[in-house]
Write an enzyme that holds these catalytic residues in place. Structure first.
Site, PDB file in Angstrom:
ATOM      1  NE  ARG A   1      -3.323   2.401   2.701  1.00 36.79           N
ATOM      2  CZ  ARG A   1      -3.957   2.793   3.786  1.00 36.79           C
ATOM      3  NH1 ARG A   1      -3.845   2.108   4.896  1.00 36.79           N
ATOM      4  NH2 ARG A   1      -4.696   3.866   3.760  1.00 36.79           N
ATOM      5  CG  HIS A  16     -12.361   5.284   5.222  1.00 39.23           C
ATOM      6  ND1 HIS A  16     -11.941   4.013   4.882  1.00 39.23           N
ATOM      7  CD2 HIS A  16     -11.528   5.709   6.198  1.00 39.23           C
ATOM      8  CE1 HIS A  16     -10.896   3.691   5.615  1.00 39.23           C
ATOM      9  NE2 HIS A  16     -10.628   4.713   6.431  1.00 39.23           N
ATOM     10  CG  LEU A  17     -17.246   7.982   8.795  1.00 38.60           C
ATOM     11  CD1 LEU A  17     -18.590   8.078   9.510  1.00 38.60           C
ATOM     12  CD2 LEU A  17     -16.860   9.338   8.217  1.00 38.60           C
ATOM     13  CG  ASP A  40      -4.371   5.316   0.579  1.00 39.16           C
ATOM     14  OD1 ASP A  40      -4.802   4.164   0.436  1.00 39.16           O
ATOM     15  OD2 ASP A  40      -4.394   5.944   1.647  1.00 39.16           O
ATOM     16  CB  ILE A  52     -16.214   6.231  13.361  1.00 39.37           C
ATOM     17  CG1 ILE A  52     -15.018   6.621  14.236  1.00 39.37           C
ATOM     18  CG2 ILE A  52     -17.478   6.964  13.793  1.00 39.37           C
ATOM     19  CD1 ILE A  52     -14.639   8.100  14.181  1.00 39.37           C
ATOM     20  N   GLY A  53     -17.419   4.295  11.207  1.00 39.62           N
ATOM     21  CA  GLY A  53     -18.511   3.980  10.282  1.00 39.62           C
ATOM     22  C   GLY A  53     -19.095   2.597  10.523  1.00 39.62           C
ATOM     23  CD  GLU A  54     -15.593  -1.440   9.383  1.00 42.45           C
ATOM     24  OE1 GLU A  54     -15.219  -2.211  10.290  1.00 42.45           O
ATOM     25  OE2 GLU A  54     -14.874  -1.141   8.427  1.00 42.45           O
ATOM     26  CG  ASN A  55     -17.206  -0.801  15.205  1.00 39.27           C
ATOM     27  OD1 ASN A  55     -17.685  -1.913  15.359  1.00 39.27           O
ATOM     28  ND2 ASN A  55     -16.031  -0.598  14.653  1.00 39.27           N
ATOM     29  NE  ARG A  86     -12.921   2.446  20.700  1.00 39.93           N
ATOM     30  CZ  ARG A  86     -11.983   1.666  20.191  1.00 39.93           C
ATOM     31  NH1 ARG A  86     -12.159   0.378  20.159  1.00 39.93           N
ATOM     32  NH2 ARG A  86     -10.863   2.171  19.739  1.00 39.93           N
TER      33      ARG A  86
HETATM   34  P1  ADP Z   1      -7.559   4.195  11.425  1.00 42.83           P
HETATM   35  O1  ADP Z   1      -7.914   5.399  10.605  1.00 42.83           O
HETATM   36  O2  ADP Z   1      -6.428   4.425  12.369  1.00 42.83           O
HETATM   37  O3  ADP Z   1      -7.471   2.906  10.630  1.00 42.83           O
HETATM   38  P2  ADP Z   1      -9.955   2.946  12.536  1.00 42.83           P
HETATM   39  O4  ADP Z   1     -10.624   2.683  11.229  1.00 42.83           O
HETATM   40  O5  ADP Z   1      -9.455   1.782  13.315  1.00 42.83           O
HETATM   41  O6  ADP Z   1      -8.819   4.036  12.394  1.00 42.83           O
HETATM   42  O7  ADP Z   1     -11.006   3.748  13.440  1.00 42.83           O
HETATM   43  C1  ADP Z   1     -10.706   4.184  14.726  1.00 42.83           C
HETATM   44  C2  ADP Z   1     -11.932   4.917  15.268  1.00 42.83           C
HETATM   45  O8  ADP Z   1     -13.027   3.993  15.329  1.00 42.83           O
HETATM   46  C3  ADP Z   1     -11.721   5.453  16.671  1.00 42.83           C
HETATM   47  O9  ADP Z   1     -12.245   6.774  16.781  1.00 42.83           O
HETATM   48  C4  ADP Z   1     -12.573   4.493  17.503  1.00 42.83           C
HETATM   49  O10 ADP Z   1     -13.079   5.093  18.654  1.00 42.83           O
HETATM   50  C5  ADP Z   1     -13.693   4.182  16.546  1.00 42.83           C
HETATM   51  N1  ADP Z   1     -14.426   3.000  17.013  1.00 42.83           N
HETATM   52  C6  ADP Z   1     -13.993   1.717  17.087  1.00 42.83           C
HETATM   53  N2  ADP Z   1     -14.940   0.935  17.675  1.00 42.83           N
HETATM   54  C7  ADP Z   1     -15.978   1.751  17.997  1.00 42.83           C
HETATM   55  C8  ADP Z   1     -17.245   1.577  18.626  1.00 42.83           C
HETATM   56  N3  ADP Z   1     -17.629   0.402  19.076  1.00 42.83           N
HETATM   57  N4  ADP Z   1     -18.048   2.665  18.767  1.00 42.83           N
HETATM   58  C9  ADP Z   1     -17.670   3.883  18.348  1.00 42.83           C
HETATM   59  N5  ADP Z   1     -16.488   4.128  17.740  1.00 42.83           N
HETATM   60  C10 ADP Z   1     -15.656   3.079  17.569  1.00 42.83           C
END
Ligand code: ADP
Length: 382
Positions: A73, A190-191, A130, A315-318, A268
């Site tokens: 990448r 993409h969050l 990217d 963030i987007g997934e969770n 989180r």
């Molecule tokens: P990166 O850009 O470093 O790859 P990630 O895609 O891993 O980052 O995303 C990290 C973000 O996702 C953090 O702000 C984290 O708090 C958020 N996140 C992970 N799990 C959860 C959750 N269960 N609820 C809310 N936010 C979450």
């Protein structure tokens, strides 16, 4: 999309060159191996990960000769490459020319490639960029309103990032909906710690929220997102800041961290604090979700309509709350979230109501799979 591809192992080498380095190796059918050891440079990191892959106890292949190709990448390819490519000496030179555009990322990417070339001289190395997915963005969307000579002289323009992720989730959304991606207008959100939103019209990127650098668009963990350019000289003068200091302030001390007065860079933590009534967390989240909503509106206009919104990355997934808040008020566009279906994390799902004109989805991103697929395609072609 994963058909024909079997994951054997995942891994991560962390904290190269700084104290407490770790190598994490997750073979699929065996116990994870997590070793804390001194990893002073990329060469040793790559030697260790290769050793883990071929180890007789926890490895997944018999020897390096089983490796057909290595996919890398690479963050920035400037305007030079609009797709993945075999990393010849000529391409490596072109990548070095882009270092100025991504000083934090490209030197590490280049180092990793050089070490792999040295350790596996007969194995093709492929670069997956990217920025490549966004090379389709038209001129009216990639030019900034500064003198045109600076585009010509320094190539100052919107490049966009997270391209592999936007590409993957937009194609995956079309697959799940069983429709050709060429017929769809999709907004991919993409969050993560770094965030970007992209308008994908008929399968290609036509605009994206990150730009020349990686601190524009919506606010991020510690990056400021879109700000008025006038703030930069104003703050530099008032606070007596150097170029380096203002850069750090906007990149490392802003976004969630700055707006919440130091609470956290992590969604989180902010969600937890907001639920307890913390005003700092609440205002930070509302700036974030308002920004997402605004980009969804803008990109719907840019595409002349909207069929799908995809949420991906950490963030987007969770974050149930982020998805809920960002889509609130978008009913006029045909967006209706199903509050029950939205209560999921880390899963592929449609979270809009059955009668919602716009399908809202969560799709875990899979940049590694995209890199593996492109790598295999290129070695097969060459
Ligand atoms: P990166 O850009 O470093 O790859 P990630 O895609 O891993 O980052 O995303 C990290 C973000 O996702 C953090 O702000 C984290 O708090 C958020 N996140 C992970 N799990 C959860 C959750 N269960 N609820 C809310 N936010 C979450």
């Amino acid at each position: 999309m994963t058909e024909g591809y079997n994951l054997l192992a995942k891994g991560l080498v962390e904290r190269i060159g700084i104290p407490n380095s770790v190598i994490n190796h997750y073979p699929l059918d065996k116990k994870p191996v997590i070793k804390k050891q001194n990893i002073p440079n990329h060469r040793i990191g790559i030697e260790l990960l290769t050793e883990a892959l071929i180890n007789h106890e926890y490895g997944v292949i018999k020897g390096v000769e089983e490796i057909v190709a290595v996919g890398h990448r690479v963050v920035h390819a400037g305007e030079k490459f609009s797709g993945s490519i075999l990393l010849t000496d000529e391409v490596m030179e072109a990548l070095k020319d882009c270092t100025e555009l991504a000083p934090l990322h490209n030197p590490h990417n280049i180092l990793g490639i050089e070490v792999c070339k040295e350790l596996m001289p007969d194995i093709p190395q492929i670069g997956v960029f990217d920025t490549a997915f966004h090379q389709s963005i038209p001129e009216h969307a990639y030019l900034y309103g500064i003198p045109y000579k600076y585009y010509k002289k320094y190539k100052i323009r919107r490049y966009g990032f997270h391209g592999t992720s936007h590409d993957y989730v937009s194609k995956r959304a079309a697959e799940i909906l069983n429709k050709p991606v060429e017929d769809l207008k999709i907004i991919t959100c993409h969050l993560g710690n770094g965030s970007s939103i992209t308008a994908v019209k008929n399968g290609i990127s036509i605009d994206t929220s990150l730009g020349f650098g990686t601190d524009t668009g919506i606010i991020m963990g510690s990056r400021c997102g879109d700000i008025d350019a006038a703030i930069v000289p104003f703050l530099m003068e008032k606070e007596n800041l150097s170029i380096d200091e203002i850069g750090k302030l906007l990149y490392k001390k802003s976004g969630f961290l700055g707006l919440s007065e130091g609470l956290s860079t992590d969604m989180r933590d902010l969600t937890e604090k907001a639920a307890q009534g913390d005003e700092r967390a609440k205002r930070t989240i509302s700036v974030f979700t308002y920004g997402i909503k605004k980009y969804i509106g803008a990109y719907s206009a840019a595409m002349g309509g909207l069929d799908v919104i995809v949420f991906t990355a950490g963030i987007g997934e969770n974050s149930i709350e982020t998805r809920e808040e960002s889509c609130k008020g978008l009913e006029f566009l045909g967006v209706k979230i199903d509050h029950e279906k939205n209560k999921i994390r880390s899963k592929e799902a449609i979270i809009s109501t059955d009668d919602s004109k716009v399908k809202v989805m969560t799709i875990p991103t899979n940049e590694e799979l995209m890199i593996a697929k492109d790598t295999l395609r290129i070695v097969t072609e060459n």
